[in-house]
Design an enzyme around this catalytic site. Sequence first.
Site, PDB file in Angstrom:
ATOM      1  N   ASN A   7       0.880  -1.173   0.000  1.00  0.00           N
ATOM      2  CA  ASN A   7       0.000   0.000   0.000  1.00  0.00           C
ATOM      3  C   ASN A   7       0.912   1.216   0.000  1.00  0.00           C
ATOM      4  O   ASN A   7       1.520   1.558   1.012  1.00  0.00           O
ATOM      5  CB  ASN A   7      -0.922  -0.008   1.229  1.00  0.00           C
ATOM      6  CG  ASN A   7      -1.835   1.202   1.269  1.00  0.00           C
ATOM      7  OD1 ASN A   7      -1.441   2.310   0.920  1.00  0.00           O
ATOM      8  ND2 ASN A   7      -3.072   1.001   1.704  1.00  0.00           N
ATOM      9  N   GLU A  34      -3.886   1.820  -2.973  1.00  0.00           N
ATOM     10  CA  GLU A  34      -4.059   3.229  -2.588  1.00  0.00           C
ATOM     11  C   GLU A  34      -3.125   4.126  -3.409  1.00  0.00           C
ATOM     12  O   GLU A  34      -2.408   4.970  -2.865  1.00  0.00           O
ATOM     13  CB  GLU A  34      -3.854   3.419  -1.085  1.00  0.00           C
ATOM     14  CG  GLU A  34      -4.694   4.554  -0.533  1.00  0.00           C
ATOM     15  CD  GLU A  34      -4.708   4.628   0.992  1.00  0.00           C
ATOM     16  OE1 GLU A  34      -5.254   5.638   1.489  1.00  0.00           O
ATOM     17  OE2 GLU A  34      -4.197   3.733   1.682  1.00  0.00           O
ATOM     18  N   ASP A 150      -3.798  -4.934   0.750  1.00  0.00           N
ATOM     19  CA  ASP A 150      -4.172  -4.357   2.037  1.00  0.00           C
ATOM     20  C   ASP A 150      -5.599  -4.800   2.316  1.00  0.00           C
ATOM     21  O   ASP A 150      -6.540  -4.277   1.733  1.00  0.00           O
ATOM     22  CB  ASP A 150      -4.059  -2.831   1.960  1.00  0.00           C
ATOM     23  CG  ASP A 150      -4.555  -2.148   3.227  1.00  0.00           C
ATOM     24  OD1 ASP A 150      -4.939  -2.845   4.187  1.00  0.00           O
ATOM     25  OD2 ASP A 150      -4.576  -0.899   3.247  1.00  0.00           O
ATOM     26  N   ASN A 152      -7.133  -4.602   5.243  1.00  0.00           N
ATOM     27  CA  ASN A 152      -7.774  -3.838   6.313  1.00  0.00           C
ATOM     28  C   ASN A 152      -8.464  -4.766   7.322  1.00  0.00           C
ATOM     29  O   ASN A 152      -9.541  -4.463   7.846  1.00  0.00           O
ATOM     30  CB  ASN A 152      -8.760  -2.815   5.746  1.00  0.00           C
ATOM     31  CG  ASN A 152      -8.092  -1.486   5.443  1.00  0.00           C
ATOM     32  OD1 ASN A 152      -7.316  -0.971   6.249  1.00  0.00           O
ATOM     33  ND2 ASN A 152      -8.373  -0.925   4.277  1.00  0.00           N
ATOM     34  N   ASP A 221      -1.579  -6.343   5.811  1.00  0.00           N
ATOM     35  CA  ASP A 221      -1.210  -6.568   4.411  1.00  0.00           C
ATOM     36  C   ASP A 221      -0.862  -8.049   4.248  1.00  0.00           C
ATOM     37  O   ASP A 221       0.083  -8.547   4.863  1.00  0.00           O
ATOM     38  CB  ASP A 221      -0.025  -5.685   4.033  1.00  0.00           C
ATOM     39  CG  ASP A 221      -0.339  -4.209   4.255  1.00  0.00           C
ATOM     40  OD1 ASP A 221      -0.860  -3.572   3.327  1.00  0.00           O
ATOM     41  OD2 ASP A 221      -0.079  -3.710   5.376  1.00  0.00           O
ATOM     42  N   ASP A 250       2.612   4.546   5.382  1.00  0.00           N
ATOM     43  CA  ASP A 250       2.414   3.941   6.699  1.00  0.00           C
ATOM     44  C   ASP A 250       2.370   2.411   6.618  1.00  0.00           C
ATOM     45  O   ASP A 250       2.341   1.740   7.641  1.00  0.00           O
ATOM     46  CB  ASP A 250       1.166   4.491   7.410  1.00  0.00           C
ATOM     47  CG  ASP A 250      -0.016   4.710   6.485  1.00  0.00           C
ATOM     48  OD1 ASP A 250       0.029   4.257   5.315  1.00  0.00           O
ATOM     49  OD2 ASP A 250      -0.998   5.337   6.917  1.00  0.00           O
ATOM     50  N   HIS A 251       2.405   1.871   5.396  1.00  0.00           N
ATOM     51  CA  HIS A 251       2.531   0.439   5.170  1.00  0.00           C
ATOM     52  C   HIS A 251       3.923   0.137   4.614  1.00  0.00           C
ATOM     53  O   HIS A 251       4.590   1.020   4.065  1.00  0.00           O
ATOM     54  CB  HIS A 251       1.514  -0.047   4.132  1.00  0.00           C
ATOM     55  CG  HIS A 251       0.088   0.137   4.505  1.00  0.00           C
ATOM     56  ND1 HIS A 251      -0.752  -0.910   4.814  1.00  0.00           N
ATOM     57  CD2 HIS A 251      -0.686   1.260   4.564  1.00  0.00           C
ATOM     58  CE1 HIS A 251      -1.965  -0.457   5.062  1.00  0.00           C
ATOM     59  NE2 HIS A 251      -1.949   0.861   4.923  1.00  0.00           N
TER      60      HIS A 251
END
Length: 260
Positions: A7, A34, A150, A152, A221, A250-251
């Site tokens: 991501n 993303e 990802d 989530n 992930d 942030d990933h």
Amino acid sequence: MLIATWNINGIKARIDSLCAWLEAASPDIACLQEIKSVDETFPRGPIEALGYHVETHGQKGFNGVALLSKVAPSAVMRGLPGDDADEQSRYIEGLWEIGGRRLRVASIYLPNGNPLGTEKFPYKLAWMERLIAHAGARLAEEDDLVLAGDYNVIPMPIDVARPAAWAGDALFQPESRAAFRRLVNLGLTDALRATTDAEKTYTFWDYQAGAWQKNDGIRIDHLLVSPEVQDRLVSVGIESHVRGWEKPSDHVPVMIQLAA
């Protein structure tokens, strides 16, 4: 063969980091999520200059997924089947025919679902049901299959540094985790957990409150693989050092190695 997921949290903001990582890691196929870019303005030039073919399914300012590969896929499917009214760009799937084998790889950006109590959580769960149906159909074809992205979803308490802090979050709800288990139980394998049961194994650290420095992370992930791919699974690596780069996502990337 190396297959990775990342991501990127905005392709234009992180194109330099992506290219540096592609040069260093050299995945055969990289799944991005993303990307936050429409197809027409995706910065494909620097990526193509490294020898990668680019396929995108973009959306202005939000969502968006991509497949980068050293060999062009023979077919590409954009969008998750099951809801023609769904306009969010969250799924792209490629088919490669390599060495007499058919390999399908999907880049998935599963809905976040927050905040609870809004329409976003039912949308997440409905999207997961569509994914379960599609994965079941693909598994029946008995091609090599990798569903990467990802998700989530925090599958288990071992996958989060502070479980209590996520108790009210859509990523850790019983319904989300149960849907993830139903997906895996179709016959898929969580590649990372097939190779390690280590604690403090994360793929995401929030930008706030020094989460990266404290290793206050979560694992969301995932690469889910079919039995045909599991038989060839050599190793799984989390490229956590990338989180310490300048202007990071942030990933971080997660990558599997498959035997020929």
